[in-house]
Scaffold this motif. Structure first.
Motif, short mmCIF file in Angstrom:
data_model
loop_
_atom_site.label_atom_id
_atom_site.label_comp_id
_atom_site.label_asym_id
_atom_site.label_seq_id
_atom_site.Cartn_x
_atom_site.Cartn_y
_atom_site.Cartn_z
N ALA A 38 0.84 -1.20 0.00
CA ALA A 38 0.00 0.00 0.00
C ALA A 38 0.87 1.25 0.00
O ALA A 38 0.60 2.20 -0.75
N PHE A 39 1.93 1.24 0.80
CA PHE A 39 2.81 2.40 0.84
C PHE A 39 3.47 2.63 -0.51
O PHE A 39 3.54 3.77 -0.99
N GLU A 40 3.95 1.56 -1.14
CA GLU A 40 4.58 1.69 -2.47
C GLU A 40 3.59 2.23 -3.50
O GLU A 40 3.94 3.08 -4.31
N THR A 41 2.36 1.74 -3.47
CA THR A 41 1.33 2.23 -4.39
C THR A 41 1.08 3.72 -4.19
O THR A 41 1.08 4.50 -5.15
N LEU A 42 0.89 4.11 -2.94
CA LEU A 42 0.59 5.52 -2.65
C LEU A 42 1.81 6.40 -2.90
O LEU A 42 1.66 7.53 -3.38
N ASN A 43 2.98 5.91 -2.60
CA ASN A 43 4.19 6.68 -2.87
C ASN A 43 4.37 6.90 -4.37
O ASN A 43 4.78 7.97 -4.81
N GLY A 44 4.05 5.87 -5.17
CA GLY A 44 4.11 6.01 -6.62
C GLY A 44 3.12 7.06 -7.11
O GLY A 44 3.45 7.87 -7.99
N MET A 45 1.91 7.06 -6.55
CA MET A 45 0.93 8.08 -6.91
C MET A 45 1.45 9.47 -6.54
O MET A 45 1.28 10.43 -7.29
N TRP A 46 2.07 9.58 -5.37
CA TRP A 46 2.59 10.87 -4.91
C TRP A 46 3.71 11.36 -5.84
O TRP A 46 3.71 12.51 -6.26
N LYS A 47 4.63 10.46 -6.16
CA LYS A 47 5.74 10.85 -7.03
C LYS A 47 5.27 11.24 -8.42
O LYS A 47 5.85 12.11 -9.06
N ASN A 48 4.23 10.56 -8.90
CA ASN A 48 3.73 10.80 -10.25
C ASN A 48 2.46 11.63 -10.26
O ASN A 48 1.69 11.56 -11.21
#
Length: 145
Positions: A38-48
C-alpha cells in the motif's frame, strides 16, 4: 467440547484520540507485506501526481487542479480502507485531504510511516522474547519425551 484460547497478538489502535479505529497484529508478516504494498502504491501516486492528474493540471484553473487532487485523495482513502478496513480513512483523516502536507510529507505518508514504525518496534520486541520462551518450553518437554 474442549476450547483452546490463545493470544493472537491482534491489537486495537487509537489514532489521534479516536479509539478502536482498526485492529491488527503488528507482527503479522502478511499484514506487513500488504502495508508495504500500500505504501509503495501511494508513494508512486505521490511521485507521479503530475502525471496522475495531468489533464486536470494542464490549466491554471484552480477547480480543475482541486478536482484532480480530490480524485487522488479518493484513491488514497480506498487503498487505506482496503488495507485496514472500510471507513478507517474517514476516522483517521476526517475531512482533511490525505495530500495535505505536514513536516514535508502528505498526511497519508505520516500515518502509514507511524504504523510501519509501530510494526517494526513490535516485531523487534517479540523477537527478543521468543527465544527465551521457546527454550523454556523445549527444556520442559524434552524431559518428558
Amino acid at each position: 467440547m474442549r476450547e483452546l484460547t490463545f493470544d493472537t497478538g491482534v491489537q486495537k489502535y487509537t489514532v489521534n484520540g479516536v479509539e478502536d479505529v482498526f485492529r491488527i497484529n503488528p507482527t503479522d508478516t502478511e499484514f506487513i507485506g500488504r502495508l508495504s504494498d500500500a505504501f509503495e502504491t501511494l508513494n508512486g501516486m505521490w511521485k507521479n501526481r503530475g502525471d496522475t492528474v495531468e489533464e486536470d493540471m494542464k490549466s491554471d484553473d484552480l477547480k480543475q487542479i482541486v478536482s484532480g487532487m480530490r480524485k487522488m485523495d479518493g484513491k488514497t482513502r480506498q487503498t487505506i480502507d482496503d488495507l485496514l478496513g472500510e471507513g478507517v480513512s474517514e476516522q483517521v483523516f476526517g475531512s482533511v485531504s490525505t495530500y495535505a502536507l505536514v513536516d514535508g510529507f502528505p498526511v497519508w505518508a505520516n500515518f502509514l510511516l507511524s504504523l510501519m514504525e509501530d510494526c517494526d518496534k513490535a516485531y523487534q520486541r517479540e523477537r527478543k522474547l521468543s527465544n527465551p520462551r521457546l527454550e523454556k518450553y523445549l527444556k520442559k518437554y524434552r524431559r518428558t519425551l
